[in-house]
Each structure stands twice: as C-alpha cells, then as structure tokens.
Scaffold this motif. Structure first.
Motif, PDB file in Angstrom:
ATOM      1  N   ALA A 110      -3.493  -4.850  -1.727  1.00 11.46           N
ATOM      2  CA  ALA A 110      -3.053  -3.452  -1.653  1.00 11.46           C
ATOM      3  C   ALA A 110      -3.448  -2.661  -2.897  1.00 11.46           C
ATOM      4  N   GLY A 111      -4.080  -3.327  -3.870  1.00 10.68           N
ATOM      5  CA  GLY A 111      -4.576  -2.598  -5.046  1.00 10.68           C
ATOM      6  C   GLY A 111      -3.744  -2.770  -6.307  1.00 10.68           C
ATOM      7  N   TRP A 112      -2.766  -3.700  -6.278  1.00 11.41           N
ATOM      8  CA  TRP A 112      -1.955  -3.935  -7.483  1.00 11.41           C
ATOM      9  C   TRP A 112      -2.604  -5.007  -8.353  1.00 11.41           C
ATOM     10  N   LYS A 113      -2.350  -4.945  -9.664  1.00 22.01           N
ATOM     11  CA  LYS A 113      -2.799  -5.973 -10.614  1.00 22.01           C
ATOM     12  C   LYS A 113      -1.562  -6.817 -10.918  1.00 22.01           C
TER      13      LYS A 113
ATOM     14  N   LYS B   7       2.336   1.790  -3.373  1.00 23.06           N
ATOM     15  CA  LYS B   7       1.311   2.286  -4.303  1.00 23.06           C
ATOM     16  C   LYS B   7       1.073   3.783  -4.115  1.00 23.06           C
ATOM     17  N   LYS B   8       1.081   4.213  -2.865  1.00 21.93           N
ATOM     18  CA  LYS B   8       0.757   5.602  -2.543  1.00 21.93           C
ATOM     19  C   LYS B   8       1.648   6.599  -3.281  1.00 21.93           C
TER      20      LYS B   8
ATOM     21  N   GLU C  51       0.844  -1.210   0.000  1.00 22.99           N
ATOM     22  CA  GLU C  51       0.000   0.000   0.000  1.00 22.99           C
ATOM     23  C   GLU C  51       0.874   1.253   0.000  1.00 22.99           C
TER      24      GLU C  51
ATOM     25  N   GLN D 226       0.708   6.473 -12.067  1.00 25.62           N
ATOM     26  CA  GLN D 226      -0.380   5.595 -12.499  1.00 25.62           C
ATOM     27  C   GLN D 226       0.123   4.475 -13.425  1.00 25.62           C
TER      28      GLN D 226
ATOM     29  N   GLU E  37      -5.974  -5.553 -15.524  1.00 30.61           N
ATOM     30  CA  GLU E  37      -6.537  -6.580 -14.637  1.00 30.61           C
ATOM     31  C   GLU E  37      -5.481  -7.619 -14.331  1.00 30.61           C
ATOM     32  N   THR E  38      -5.631  -8.266 -13.198  1.00 29.35           N
ATOM     33  CA  THR E  38      -4.754  -9.399 -12.864  1.00 29.35           C
ATOM     34  C   THR E  38      -4.974 -10.508 -13.889  1.00 29.35           C
TER      35      THR E  38
ATOM     36  N   LEU F 286      -0.706  -0.817 -11.783  1.00 30.02           N
ATOM     37  CA  LEU F 286      -1.899  -0.263 -11.114  1.00 30.02           C
ATOM     38  C   LEU F 286      -3.072  -0.159 -12.072  1.00 30.02           C
ATOM     39  N   THR F 287      -2.830  -0.523 -13.331  1.00 31.64           N
ATOM     40  CA  THR F 287      -3.917  -0.462 -14.321  1.00 31.64           C
ATOM     41  C   THR F 287      -4.138  -1.859 -14.903  1.00 31.64           C
TER      42      THR F 287
END
Ligand SMILES: C[S@@+](CC[C@H](N)C(=O)[O-])C[C@H]1O[C@@H](n2cnc3c(N)ncnc32)[C@H](O)[C@@H]1O
Length: 250
Positions: A199-202, A174-175, A171, A179, A223-224, A220-221
């Motif tokens: 934590a929001g990562w793909k 990422k902060k 996290e 992008q 899809e997994t 961060l963009t």
C-alpha cells in the motif's frame, strides 16, 4: 482504571502491570496484551507514534483503529495534559454499546457531548474526541476532513479482524495521512507487513512487548528496514488483500 461495570458482551481481564482490559465475547479476544494494557498502549502507540514529540511542535490529529475501552484515548489525554498544543482524536468503533458505556463512565472528562446516529463528538480539556460508529471500512472513506499525523492501528488480530489489515485498508489510511505520519501496531506478522508495503508504507521494527519479539512501525518516507525487507522476501506468507482475507481468517 478501576471500573466495575463492564459493557454488554465484554468482561474485565486484569493484566500484569495492574491495569485492566476488556475481553470481547463476540470476537473472542482481549483488547490488549495480558502482559499489560497500559504499558502496551504507552509503548506501541504513545511512544511508537512519538506523540509527545509531535504534540510539542504542532496541533495534531490522531486516528485510532478500534476505540475499545478508550484506553488509547485516555492514555493520550494523560500524556498530553501539559502539551502546548491541542490534539484531535478520531477513533473508529463498530460497537456502539462500547462507546455509550465509555461516555457514561468518563462523563466528567468530556464536554459538549453530541451524539448522531453515526458518531460521538465531544470536547476534552485539550482538544476534541470524535468516535465514528460503524464498520471502519464503510465509515472511514466518506470522512476526509482531517489529515492523520499519527495512526494507532489497534484492530483485533488479523485472524479476527482481517478486513482491517489488508492492502486496501492501508491504502485508505495512506490517502488521508500527512507526509510525516507515523503508524504503529502491535502486530509483526509477515502478511500484514507485506500489505502495508504493497500500500506504499515503509516498515520499521518496533519494540518487543510481553511474549511478542517485535512489533511494527510504519511511515511514508525513508526506506523499509533492510533486515525486514530481506526477511519478507524469504517469507511465503502473502500480503493480505480484500480478495484473500477470508482464507486468512480461517
Ligand atoms: C483491540 S480493541 C481496541 C482497543 C482500544 N484501542 C483501547 O485502547 O481500548 C479492537 C476494537 O476494534 C473494534 N472493531 C472490530 N472490528 C471493527 C470494524 N470492522 N470497524 C470498527 N471497529 C471494529 C472492536 O469492537 C474493538 O473495540
């Protein structure tokens, strides 16, 4: 690389591509795969984070988790020698002895060397180098002046360095990321992939290297990868968190 002197509490290990890495007596782990320190750096970090492509488009900032013997920095410097844009390399390192040893060994590559209690700052022929000295979990949060375009997630293994593989850690990364950041690591463990996703990562499949069948790339963009999501849904391994990480390290 052909250094003879090793830093305190480390010894040299030869790897299969002819390059050398350091073995840490404190962590009881080598800084790179014995299948090839340089090849691994090129594959996972330089190509994994698309460094030449990104650098041809703009001035970029790279964050490295774990400065080690400086191979990530040296390889980046070599690969971007003719890049039209400068790059800023920020690295996190708990062992000040390693950083002082590096500067002594590679003085000729660095200019305007400045030491503070908590960092090394220098210029190199194509930008800047900054090594923040201390525990990454403590030194990174107050450091928010730059945005990462690429992250070399190169801590020791999750078993040896659990605090640098948790949901809270990813996290934090990422902060302060752009992008279109790319993060890359040698690990493909289900727990660390789940931590990144929480934590929001793909997550994307990375290349195989040596005996490891795969590795991990994250963005961060998008899809997994579908097959990774499916595999993780079946895996009983929990995401690594600050609360459960001590158990993982045992
Ligand atoms: C795998 S090595 C990094 C190798 C390096 N990227 C290179 O190319 O030479 C991991 C490094 O992380 C450092 N490290 C371990 N725990 C740390 C922490 N909590 N904060 C910052 N650095 C840490 C170790 O001292 C070690 O140098």
């Amino acid at each position: 690389m052909n250094q003879k002197k090793s830093p305190p509490n480390y010894h040299w290990v030869s790897t299969e591509d002819g390059s050398q890495t350091l073995f840490s007596e404190r962590f009881q782990e080598a800084c790179h795969s014995t299948s090839g320190a340089r090849s691994e750096t090129l594959l996972h970090y330089i190509h994994g984070c698309k460094i030449p492509e990104k650098s041809s488009a703009k001035e970029m900032t790279i964050l490295e988790v774990g400065f080690g013997l400086g191979l990530g920095f040296l390889t980046t410097l070599e690969v971007l020698k003719n890049s039209p844009h400068q790059f800023h390399f920020v690295s996190l390192e708990i062992d000040e002895g390693l950083v002082r040893w590096f500067v002594e060994e590679h003085k000729t590559l660095l200019q305007n060397i400045q030491w503070t209690e908590l960092s090394l700052k220098a210029r190199h022929e194509n930008g800047t180098l900054e090594v923040l000295i201390g525990d990454a979990r403590q030194i990174l949060p107050p450091y928010s002046s730059l945005q990462w375009d690429a992250i070399y997630q190169d801590a020791f293994s999750p078993k040896k360095n659990p605090s640098l593989w948790t949901v809270e850690w990813f996290e934090l990364l990422k902060k302060h990321s752009a992008q279109d950041v790319l993060m890359s690591t040698y690990s493909a463990s289900s727990s660390i992939r789940k931590s990144m996703i929480a934590a929001g990562w793909k997550i994307h499949k990375g290349e195989k290297f040596g005996p490891k069948r795969t590795s991990t790339r994250a963005s961060l963009t998008g899809e997994t990868d579908f097959d990774i999501s499916e595999h993780l849904a079946r895996s009983p391994s929990p995401a690594l968190t600050d609360a459960n990480m001590e158990q993982y390290g045992k």
